[in-house]
Design a protein around this motif. Structure first.
Motif, mmCIF file in Angstrom:
data_model
loop_
_atom_site.group_PDB
_atom_site.id
_atom_site.type_symbol
_atom_site.label_atom_id
_atom_site.label_comp_id
_atom_site.label_asym_id
_atom_site.label_seq_id
_atom_site.Cartn_x
_atom_site.Cartn_y
_atom_site.Cartn_z
ATOM 1 N N MET A 211 25.075 42.618 40.121
ATOM 2 C CA MET A 211 24.643 41.890 39.114
ATOM 3 C C MET A 211 23.255 40.722 39.016
ATOM 4 O O MET A 211 22.732 40.498 37.906
ATOM 5 N N TYR A 212 22.772 39.322 39.681
ATOM 6 C CA TYR A 212 22.223 38.538 39.755
ATOM 7 C C TYR A 212 20.911 39.430 39.551
ATOM 8 O O TYR A 212 20.388 39.439 38.853
ATOM 9 N N TRP A 213 19.970 40.611 40.391
ATOM 10 C CA TRP A 213 19.202 40.999 40.150
ATOM 11 C C TRP A 213 19.410 42.397 38.991
ATOM 12 O O TRP A 213 18.029 41.997 38.477
ATOM 13 N N TYR A 214 20.188 42.689 38.909
ATOM 14 C CA TYR A 214 20.116 43.240 37.302
ATOM 15 C C TYR A 214 19.803 42.255 36.111
ATOM 16 O O TYR A 214 19.204 42.594 35.465
ATOM 17 N N ASN A 215 20.389 41.559 36.285
ATOM 18 C CA ASN A 215 20.878 40.646 34.961
ATOM 19 C C ASN A 215 19.404 39.447 35.060
ATOM 20 O O ASN A 215 18.699 39.072 33.366
ATOM 21 N N TYR A 216 18.708 39.066 36.376
ATOM 22 C CA TYR A 216 17.698 38.618 36.408
ATOM 23 C C TYR A 216 16.685 39.095 35.562
ATOM 24 O O TYR A 216 15.469 38.592 35.360
ATOM 25 N N GLU A 217 16.439 40.438 35.858
ATOM 26 C CA GLU A 217 15.002 41.278 36.209
ATOM 27 C C GLU A 217 15.412 41.417 34.884
ATOM 28 O O GLU A 217 14.294 41.160 33.990
ATOM 29 N N ARG A 218 16.538 42.030 34.098
ATOM 30 C CA ARG A 218 16.556 42.166 32.420
ATOM 31 C C ARG A 218 16.337 41.087 31.834
ATOM 32 O O ARG A 218 15.453 40.869 30.269
ATOM 33 N N GLY A 219 16.609 40.102 32.077
ATOM 34 C CA GLY A 219 16.536 38.278 31.202
ATOM 35 C C GLY A 219 14.981 38.467 31.543
ATOM 36 O O GLY A 219 14.303 37.794 30.971
ATOM 37 N N LYS A 220 14.350 38.694 32.598
ATOM 38 C CA LYS A 220 12.978 38.375 33.245
ATOM 39 C C LYS A 220 11.714 38.580 31.742
ATOM 40 O O LYS A 220 11.483 38.109 31.085
ATOM 41 N N SER A 221 12.488 40.131 32.079
ATOM 42 C CA SER A 221 11.376 41.392 31.002
ATOM 43 C C SER A 221 11.546 41.075 29.487
ATOM 44 O O SER A 221 10.889 40.943 28.441
ATOM 45 N N TRP A 222 13.243 40.215 28.803
ATOM 46 C CA TRP A 222 13.040 40.308 27.640
ATOM 47 C C TRP A 222 12.417 38.336 27.088
ATOM 48 O O TRP A 222 11.804 38.260 25.996
ATOM 49 N N THR A 230 2.137 37.927 28.971
ATOM 50 C CA THR A 230 1.986 39.224 30.237
ATOM 51 C C THR A 230 2.766 38.948 31.655
ATOM 52 O O THR A 230 3.374 40.101 32.160
ATOM 53 N N GLU A 231 2.812 37.675 31.746
ATOM 54 C CA GLU A 231 3.879 37.540 32.997
ATOM 55 C C GLU A 231 3.833 36.265 33.115
ATOM 56 O O GLU A 231 4.184 35.536 32.591
ATOM 57 N N PRO A 232 5.728 36.673 33.762
ATOM 58 C CA PRO A 232 6.632 35.662 33.774
ATOM 59 C C PRO A 232 5.798 34.558 34.453
ATOM 60 O O PRO A 232 5.294 34.230 35.436
ATOM 61 N N THR A 233 6.480 33.587 33.466
ATOM 62 C CA THR A 233 5.860 31.323 33.457
ATOM 63 C C THR A 233 7.178 31.219 34.851
ATOM 64 O O THR A 233 8.270 31.810 35.133
ATOM 65 N N LEU A 234 6.826 30.193 35.316
ATOM 66 C CA LEU A 234 8.100 29.144 36.388
ATOM 67 C C LEU A 234 9.051 28.447 34.881
ATOM 68 O O LEU A 234 10.637 29.392 35.131
ATOM 69 N N THR A 235 8.567 29.128 33.748
ATOM 70 C CA THR A 235 9.987 28.190 32.704
ATOM 71 C C THR A 235 10.618 29.748 32.568
ATOM 72 O O THR A 235 11.921 29.876 32.824
ATOM 73 N N ILE A 236 10.074 30.645 32.571
ATOM 74 C CA ILE A 236 10.458 31.875 31.904
ATOM 75 C C ILE A 236 11.560 32.518 33.476
ATOM 76 O O ILE A 236 12.918 32.597 33.736
ATOM 77 N N THR A 237 11.018 32.272 34.548
ATOM 78 C CA THR A 237 11.722 33.138 36.038
ATOM 79 C C THR A 237 13.077 31.436 36.174
ATOM 80 O O THR A 237 14.134 32.185 37.359
ATOM 81 N N PHE A 238 12.658 30.451 36.329
ATOM 82 C CA PHE A 238 14.157 29.447 36.123
ATOM 83 C C PHE A 238 15.204 29.844 34.943
ATOM 84 O O PHE A 238 15.703 29.388 35.820
ATOM 85 N N ILE A 239 14.771 30.064 34.075
ATOM 86 C CA ILE A 239 15.747 29.934 32.438
ATOM 87 C C ILE A 239 16.050 31.858 33.928
ATOM 88 O O ILE A 239 18.033 31.725 33.263
ATOM 89 N N SER A 240 15.941 32.619 33.383
ATOM 90 C CA SER A 240 16.666 34.220 33.803
ATOM 91 C C SER A 240 17.277 33.817 35.245
ATOM 92 O O SER A 240 18.601 34.292 35.553
ATOM 93 N N GLY A 241 16.729 32.592 36.199
ATOM 94 C CA GLY A 241 17.666 33.034 37.834
ATOM 95 C C GLY A 241 18.394 32.004 37.738
ATOM 96 O O GLY A 241 20.312 32.355 37.806
ATOM 97 N N ALA A 242 19.185 30.998 36.422
ATOM 98 C CA ALA A 242 19.843 29.606 36.428
ATOM 99 C C ALA A 242 20.952 30.918 35.432
ATOM 100 O O ALA A 242 21.914 30.876 35.233
ATOM 101 N N GLY A 243 20.878 31.657 34.321
ATOM 102 C CA GLY A 243 21.826 32.428 33.397
ATOM 103 C C GLY A 243 21.613 33.835 34.213
ATOM 104 O O GLY A 243 23.499 33.922 34.169
#
Length: 344
Positions: A211-222, A230-243
């Motif tokens: 669940m974590y990796w599936y939601n993380y990759e989808r959240g990061k893309s969104w 064009t590339e995920p920033t530190l903020t994007i990866t942080f929010i995606s990982g937490a959610g």
């Protein structure tokens, strides 16, 4: 040709060795920052089984678990009374045991946590890239499958080492005594005895990882589309990982409660020098918890687990992605330099 060699062996522009370094640094940082939160979560889950003189207590930092010995009422654990909640547990642990108790057992835990995390994250990236290349239109589901497989592999590989470490921490014995103990266990129960307790760990961690990796990759893309990045920033990866970590933690919390109960029972049996089965099955323990505490008992430690897992996942994945981005940029800059030096 020399300049193309690193890229030919890399996934997404970085080599497996660089992935390992990135995951190792993330594991160290995450362990240092979130261990106190998981100590509190475990205490809240286990306080219905109070520990007395000579008993053992289980700590976890989200990456690996360990059992700590309490001798003559001193050492790892001192009675702090009944905890009324998360902040009350923080206060009582610090007052009764000192602030260092929030990081109890961290050094031996890191010995196991770092290699387990390195195996897990490196395998995930390699598997995910391979599956995406083969799944075609269903490539979006590759993170789910890769996360589950990577967790099974890392947990299975590290399980015998964790068992050895647990034995060394839970009883005072030499390495020769430990070797004799393991040999006798293997003779009596077979090699599978080295993977004791793997079942409930996989029941919790495999669904969590999927669940974590599936939601993380989808959240990061969104989020990349939302911020026009064009590339995920530190903020994007942080929010995606937490959610994504929060969602997975809530769904798998009952198995985390069962894991804590089983490990506490293991410590109690060892303290009493009892032999035989450590505990009943996972679902039998769930029924027992529901009978004693209702369905709310399956979600004991909900808040501390949530406030631990969310930042832990965010810090770990942000550190990992930052490390990969650093090495990717380094590799891209190195190739032109190598081609230039070859031509000259």
């Amino acid at each position: 040709m020399n300049g193309q060699t690193p890229a030919s062996t890399a996934v997404n522009g970085i080599t497996p060795a660089q992935q390992m370094i990135s995951s190792c640094s993330g594991a160290l940082l995450t362990s240092l920052l979130v261990t106190p939160l998981d100590v509190v979560k475990t205490r809240l889950q286990a306080q219905n089984n109070p520990l007395g003189k000579g008993k053992y207590f289980v700590y976890s930092n989200g990456l690996m678990d360990h059992i700590c010995v309490c001798e003559n009422g001193k050492g790892w654990y001192k009675a702090a009374g009944q905890f009324r909640g998360t902040f009350d547990a923080f206060y009582k642990i610090v007052c009764c045991e000192g602030i260092t108790a929030l990081w109890s057992g961290l050094p031996p835990t890191l010995v196991m946590a770092v290699p387990a995390t390195v195996i897990y994250f490196t395998c995930y990236d390699q598997l995910c890239a391979a599956l995406r290349a083969r799944m075609g239109e269903r490539a979006q589901e590759a993170p789910l499958l890769a996360g589950a497989i990577a967790r099974v592999g890392s947990a299975t590989v590290i399980s015998p080492l964790e068992l050895i470490r647990t034995k060394l921490q839970s009883q005072k014995q030499s390495y020769s005594e430990l070797t004799s103990l393991i040999r006798s266990a293997v003779q009596a129960e077979g090699w599978w005895s080295l993977w004791r307790g793997l079942g409930p760990t996989l029941l919790r961690d495999v669904p969590f990882s999927a669940m974590y990796w599936y939601n993380y990759e989808r959240g990061k893309s969104w989020l990349c589309q939302w911020y026009n990045a064009t590339e995920p920033t530190l903020t994007i990866t942080f929010i995606s990982g937490a959610g994504s970590g929060s969602v997975a933690a809530i769904v798998t919390l009952p198995f985390d409660v069962v894991k804590t109960r089983r490990q506490v029972e293991l410590g109690e049996l060892q303290a009493k020098n009892l032999s035989g089965p450590v505990s009943s099955s996972t679902f039998s323990i769930m029924k027992k918890i529901v009978a004693q505490d209702g369905f709310r008992g399956l979600f004991a430690g909900f808040f501390p687990r949530l406030i631990k897992v969310a930042p832990a996942c965010a810090i770990m994945i942000s550190s990992y992605e930052f490390g990969k981005a650093f090495f990717r940029k380094h590799n891209q800059e190195r190739i032109p330099r190598q081609l230039h030096s070859t031509n000259t």
